[in-house]
Design a protein around this motif. Structure first.
Motif, PDB file in Angstrom:
ATOM      1  N   GLU A   1      89.306  10.226  40.859  1.00  0.00           N
ATOM      2  CA  GLU A   1      88.246   9.790  41.756  1.00  0.00           C
ATOM      3  C   GLU A   1      87.021  10.684  41.627  1.00  0.00           C
ATOM      4  OE1 GLU A   1      89.316   9.060  45.769  1.00  0.00           O
ATOM      5  OE2 GLU A   1      91.157   7.991  45.260  1.00  0.00           O
TER       6      GLU A   1
ATOM      7  N   THR B   1      83.763   7.030  34.942  1.00  0.00           N
ATOM      8  CA  THR B   1      82.876   6.518  35.991  1.00  0.00           C
ATOM      9  C   THR B   1      83.381   5.212  36.598  1.00  0.00           C
ATOM     10  OG1 THR B   1      81.505   5.288  34.406  1.00  0.00           O
ATOM     11  CG2 THR B   1      80.892   7.566  34.858  1.00  0.00           C
TER      12      THR B   1
ATOM     13  N   GLU C   1      84.558   5.284  40.417  1.00  0.00           N
ATOM     14  CA  GLU C   1      83.377   5.522  41.253  1.00  0.00           C
ATOM     15  C   GLU C   1      82.517   4.267  41.346  1.00  0.00           C
ATOM     16  OE1 GLU C   1      79.375   8.365  41.348  1.00  0.00           O
ATOM     17  OE2 GLU C   1      80.962   8.739  39.887  1.00  0.00           O
ATOM     18  N   LYS C   2      82.375   3.563  40.220  1.00  0.00           N
ATOM     19  CA  LYS C   2      81.575   2.340  40.228  1.00  0.00           C
ATOM     20  C   LYS C   2      82.231   1.261  41.077  1.00  0.00           C
ATOM     21  CE  LYS C   2      79.043  -0.750  37.180  1.00  0.00           C
ATOM     22  NZ  LYS C   2      78.643  -1.009  35.780  1.00  0.00           N
TER      23      LYS C   2
ATOM     24  N   ARG D   1      84.186   1.708  43.645  1.00  0.00           N
ATOM     25  CA  ARG D   1      83.981   2.081  45.048  1.00  0.00           C
ATOM     26  C   ARG D   1      82.556   1.742  45.509  1.00  0.00           C
ATOM     27  NH1 ARG D   1      87.873   4.645  47.603  1.00  0.00           N
ATOM     28  NH2 ARG D   1      89.454   5.865  46.503  1.00  0.00           N
ATOM     29  N   SER D   2      81.580   2.028  44.653  1.00  0.00           N
ATOM     30  CA  SER D   2      80.193   1.771  45.033  1.00  0.00           C
ATOM     31  C   SER D   2      79.942   0.288  45.248  1.00  0.00           C
ATOM     32  CB  SER D   2      79.242   2.321  43.966  1.00  0.00           C
ATOM     33  OG  SER D   2      79.288   1.543  42.778  1.00  0.00           O
ATOM     34  N   LEU D   3      80.663  -0.569  44.529  1.00  0.00           N
ATOM     35  CA  LEU D   3      80.497  -2.008  44.666  1.00  0.00           C
ATOM     36  C   LEU D   3      81.100  -2.533  45.972  1.00  0.00           C
ATOM     37  CD1 LEU D   3      81.290  -2.889  40.957  1.00  0.00           C
ATOM     38  CD2 LEU D   3      79.094  -3.243  42.089  1.00  0.00           C
ATOM     39  N   TYR D   4      81.942  -1.720  46.607  1.00  0.00           N
ATOM     40  CA  TYR D   4      82.532  -2.081  47.894  1.00  0.00           C
ATOM     41  C   TYR D   4      81.862  -1.333  49.054  1.00  0.00           C
ATOM     42  CZ  TYR D   4      86.369  -5.170  46.592  1.00  0.00           C
ATOM     43  OH  TYR D   4      87.111  -6.245  46.178  1.00  0.00           O
ATOM     44  N   LYS D   5      80.700  -0.767  48.787  1.00  0.00           N
ATOM     45  CA  LYS D   5      80.003  -0.019  49.829  1.00  0.00           C
ATOM     46  C   LYS D   5      79.766  -0.913  51.045  1.00  0.00           C
ATOM     47  CE  LYS D   5      75.870   2.797  50.568  1.00  0.00           C
ATOM     48  NZ  LYS D   5      74.600   3.291  49.968  1.00  0.00           N
ATOM     49  N   ASN D   6      80.030  -0.369  52.220  1.00  0.00           N
ATOM     50  CA  ASN D   6      79.852  -1.055  53.505  1.00  0.00           C
ATOM     51  C   ASN D   6      80.894  -2.138  53.768  1.00  0.00           C
ATOM     52  OD1 ASN D   6      77.525   0.488  54.043  1.00  0.00           O
ATOM     53  ND2 ASN D   6      76.237  -0.981  52.929  1.00  0.00           N
TER      54      ASN D   6
ATOM     55  N   GLN E   1      88.351  -0.787  51.660  1.00  0.00           N
ATOM     56  CA  GLN E   1      87.937  -0.186  50.409  1.00  0.00           C
ATOM     57  C   GLN E   1      89.029  -0.355  49.349  1.00  0.00           C
ATOM     58  OE1 GLN E   1      84.775   1.527  49.842  1.00  0.00           O
ATOM     59  NE2 GLN E   1      84.473   0.187  51.607  1.00  0.00           N
TER      60      GLN E   1
END
Length: 283
Positions: free
Chosen positions: A151, A177, A180-181, A183-188, A192
């Motif tokens: 992670e 990466t 991390e990518k 996770r960023s696509l599931y932001k908000n 998760q």
């Protein structure tokens, strides 16, 4: 020596699918040193087998009618070159991608193909439930890494030559990466992605964003706010104040107040403090 560098048990290989793409074809043409042994016979290595039309390792995908249970409505097996399997499996998932971040699905599939243990003949398994997709890739984490390591972006590919080829073909991006990518696509999003490692396997769970929003609305009518928080904490193993804010669509003061009430009642316990606070169910 990595397994990808060992002599393949199959030598009558063809590359019709890979050769159909100009970029893939040119990369393969320039990669003799990692596709064939350096002896006089020039025998194919396992890496070449995985890219060939004769690749024996498959991907299996099944749709399930309920979020819990084993009654499947459809099952597909994708075979051939790993490049073909990637294309076919993504096409199969296309009807579900509207409810998932498309790039998260693609990143997960690329990880399954790039980092799996090809010495194990078991198929990569995709399970599609109404509320989530689960991807089980054969091959756990290297002994020197754990889930926290990956992670953080630590890259130690099991098949480095395969990773280099897929990078040259523009199929994967920089190593380390991917999670991390995702996770960023599931932001908000309330739920998760989950990344779980066990001996010999790595599991990624992506949640259906449309399903979770509908569930949140439905539960609001029938389940108290405290029970919603407890149910979420039990499902995930913990809950944070920010997640409670999103779950209840409330501000931080109300979220913190209810969490403290649950802690005072002995239903949750607080771990860590400050921004890193997590609330864990008592077991």
């Amino acid at each position: 020596m990595n397994y990808e560098q060992e002599i393949s048990a199959f030598q009558n290989l063809t590359f019709d699918f890979a050769g159909g793409d100009p970029l893939c074809s040119s990369v393969l043409a320039a990669s003799h040193s990692i596709l064939k042994a350096g002896d006089a016979d020039g025998r194919y290595l396992n890496l070449a087998l995985w890219l060939s039309d004769q690749n024996p390792i498959a991907i299996t995908a099944s749709r399930f009618l309920q979020s819990e249970g084993n009654a499947s409505s459809e099952r597909r097996v994708f075979t051939g070159s790993i490049l073909k399997q990637l294309e076919d499996s993504l096409a199969f998932l296309l009807s579900d991608i509207a409810a998932y971040p498309p790039q998260a699905v693609r990143e997960t599939m690329c990880n399954c193909i790039c980092h799996r243990d090809y010495s194990n003949p078991c198929s990569t398994q995709i399970s599609i439930f109404p509320d989530r997709m689960e991807f089980i890739s054969i091959g756990g984490l290297p002994e020197s890494l754990d889930e926290k390591s990956i992670e953080l972006g630590i890259a130690m590919p099991r098949n480095p030559n395969l990773a280099n080829l897929l990078y040259s073909m523009n199929i994967i991006q920089n190593y380390g990466t991917g999670l991390e990518k995702i996770r960023s696509l599931y932001k908000n999003q309330r739920r998760q992605p989950l990344f779980q490692a066990a001996k010999g396997v790595f599991k990624t769970t992506l949640f259906n964003t449309a399903f979770t929003q509908e569930e949140k609305r439905r539960k609001a009518f029938f389940i108290s706010e405290k029970d919603q928080i407890l149910q979420f904490a039990n499902e995930q193993g913990f809950v944070t104040r920010r997640q409670v804010e999103e779950l209840l669509e409330s501000g931080p003061t109300k979220a913190y107040s209810i969490l403290m009430q649950l802690c005072d009642s002995g239903l949750l316990r607080q771990e860590k403090s400050g921004r890193n606070s997590a609330y864990v169910p008592f077991t």
